[in-house]
Design a protein around this motif. Sequence first.
Motif, mmCIF file in Angstrom:
data_model
loop_
_atom_site.group_PDB
_atom_site.id
_atom_site.type_symbol
_atom_site.label_atom_id
_atom_site.label_comp_id
_atom_site.label_asym_id
_atom_site.label_seq_id
_atom_site.Cartn_x
_atom_site.Cartn_y
_atom_site.Cartn_z
ATOM 1 N N LYS A 1 0.824 -1.230 0.000
ATOM 2 C CA LYS A 1 0.000 0.000 0.000
ATOM 3 C C LYS A 1 0.854 1.276 0.000
ATOM 4 N N PRO A 2 1.850 1.371 0.922
ATOM 5 C CA PRO A 2 2.669 2.601 0.877
ATOM 6 C C PRO A 2 3.402 2.782 -0.441
ATOM 7 N N LEU A 3 3.883 1.669 -1.015
ATOM 8 C CA LEU A 3 4.603 1.780 -2.289
ATOM 9 C C LEU A 3 3.673 2.227 -3.414
ATOM 10 N N THR A 4 2.447 1.707 -3.403
ATOM 11 C CA THR A 4 1.462 2.120 -4.408
ATOM 12 C C THR A 4 1.184 3.610 -4.286
ATOM 13 N N PHE A 5 1.082 4.058 -3.044
ATOM 14 C CA PHE A 5 0.825 5.471 -2.800
ATOM 15 C C PHE A 5 1.969 6.337 -3.340
ATOM 16 N N LEU A 6 3.197 5.902 -3.071
ATOM 17 C CA LEU A 6 4.363 6.654 -3.552
ATOM 18 C C LEU A 6 4.415 6.676 -5.083
ATOM 19 N N LEU A 7 4.076 5.544 -5.699
ATOM 20 C CA LEU A 7 4.069 5.485 -7.166
ATOM 21 C C LEU A 7 3.023 6.420 -7.742
ATOM 22 N N MET A 8 1.876 6.506 -7.055
ATOM 23 C CA MET A 8 0.817 7.414 -7.499
ATOM 24 C C MET A 8 1.302 8.857 -7.457
ATOM 25 N N LEU A 9 2.063 9.176 -6.410
ATOM 26 C CA LEU A 9 2.591 10.537 -6.281
ATOM 27 C C LEU A 9 3.572 10.854 -7.398
ATOM 28 N N ILE B 1 -1.540 -0.519 13.215
ATOM 29 C CA ILE B 1 -1.730 0.589 12.263
ATOM 30 C C ILE B 1 -0.555 1.567 12.309
ATOM 31 N N LEU B 2 0.020 1.742 13.482
ATOM 32 C CA LEU B 2 1.067 2.749 13.674
ATOM 33 C C LEU B 2 2.245 2.633 12.698
ATOM 34 N N PRO B 3 2.810 1.426 12.496
ATOM 35 C CA PRO B 3 3.931 1.347 11.544
ATOM 36 C C PRO B 3 3.530 1.771 10.132
ATOM 37 N N LYS B 4 2.310 1.393 9.739
ATOM 38 C CA LYS B 4 1.846 1.764 8.394
ATOM 39 C C LYS B 4 1.712 3.279 8.270
ATOM 40 N N LEU B 5 1.124 3.867 9.312
ATOM 41 C CA LEU B 5 0.951 5.325 9.297
ATOM 42 C C LEU B 5 2.296 6.035 9.281
ATOM 43 N N LEU B 6 3.218 5.476 10.053
ATOM 44 C CA LEU B 6 4.555 6.058 10.126
ATOM 45 C C LEU B 6 5.248 6.007 8.765
ATOM 46 N N LEU B 7 5.126 4.866 8.105
ATOM 47 C CA LEU B 7 5.726 4.688 6.781
ATOM 48 C C LEU B 7 5.090 5.638 5.770
ATOM 49 N N LEU B 8 3.783 5.761 5.881
ATOM 50 C CA LEU B 8 3.052 6.669 4.986
ATOM 51 C C LEU B 8 3.509 8.110 5.191
ATOM 52 N N LEU B 9 3.681 8.469 6.464
ATOM 53 C CA LEU B 9 4.119 9.823 6.813
ATOM 54 C C LEU B 9 5.515 10.096 6.256
ATOM 55 N N GLY C 1 6.883 8.611 3.763
ATOM 56 C CA GLY C 1 6.752 8.675 2.300
ATOM 57 C C GLY C 1 6.268 10.027 1.830
ATOM 58 N N VAL C 2 5.247 10.536 2.505
ATOM 59 C CA VAL C 2 4.668 11.831 2.108
ATOM 60 C C VAL C 2 5.682 12.948 2.321
ATOM 61 N N VAL C 3 6.320 12.919 3.497
ATOM 62 C CA VAL C 3 7.321 13.962 3.798
ATOM 63 C C VAL C 3 8.496 13.851 2.826
ATOM 64 N N GLN D 1 8.043 15.267 -0.757
ATOM 65 C CA GLN D 1 8.083 16.726 -0.922
ATOM 66 C C GLN D 1 9.445 17.166 -1.455
ATOM 67 N N GLY D 2 10.467 16.478 -1.010
ATOM 68 C CA GLY D 2 11.826 16.825 -1.444
ATOM 69 C C GLY D 2 12.094 16.464 -2.884
ATOM 70 N N CYS D 3 11.238 15.636 -3.472
ATOM 71 C CA CYS D 3 11.450 15.196 -4.852
ATOM 72 C C CYS D 3 10.792 16.125 -5.861
ATOM 73 N N SER D 4 10.138 17.153 -5.376
ATOM 74 C CA SER D 4 9.420 18.049 -6.280
ATOM 75 C C SER D 4 10.403 18.780 -7.196
ATOM 76 N N PRO D 5 10.275 18.633 -8.498
ATOM 77 C CA PRO D 5 11.227 19.305 -9.399
ATOM 78 C C PRO D 5 10.972 20.805 -9.465
#
Lengths: 166, 74
Positions: A8-16, B5-13, B15-17, B20-24
């Motif tokens: 799921k996280p990888l899919t999300f990153l790919l979507m981004l 749920i916490l590890p997934k949320l942490l990984l998602l966070l 990833g999202v953060v 941001q650094g990859c924005s061209p």
Amino acid sequence: MLIKWLFKPLTFLLMLSSSQAYALHEGQAAPQCPSALTDKGQQLDLTAYQGKVVLIDFWATWCGPCQKSMPFLNGLRNERHKDGFEIVAINVDENTEEARDFLKAHPVDYPVAFNPKGECPGIFNVEAMPSSFFIDKTGKIRKIHLGYRDGDQTEIRGQISALLAE
Amino acid sequence: MVCRILPKLLLLLIGVVGSQGCSPVAAWERGNLAKKEMALDPNPNLSHIRDHIFTSREASQGGRANSGGGCGCN
């Protein structure tokens, strides 16, 4: 198990990472740029140049090659203006005043529009500075020229002559 | 439940953060990057001269493309 957990996280990153702009290409109709304002504060209307060969030049004061190209472009414009050639320059400086000061010191005869927020280069998907879009008499993009070197003058001149001859 | 749920949320966070650094930076948005003070080497000519003197005095070639063998005459 690990793959399932990471799916799921990888899919999300790919979507981004998959969100990308689609570049304009040669043969496509030139889009409109109403967000660029002319010197008089009016919206830039590219349809006003239909029937003419137009070179849309994206430039900025911080871009050395842009500055270098301007005397040549101004000369070319004045040389072929009577044949139906026009240059429309779109300045993308965040601070428009810097561009106005530059133009006072280095005036050009062709119209200049200002788009400090950059919507217009976004629509054209400008990939380099300066970028020149050659528009034919029917309003189609016929050539996209990226960057500027002194050696490009012959090519630009030839391209304009070919479009004017159509 | 939270522990699952916490590890997934942490990984998602992360990833999202991280994304941001990859924005061209678009070609027309490089005005600030083009400023002189943003250059990695604000005085390239001075650095080149100093590097030349350094490599000449130290009798070494240094990490750059300098000619000369230590006499300081090149």
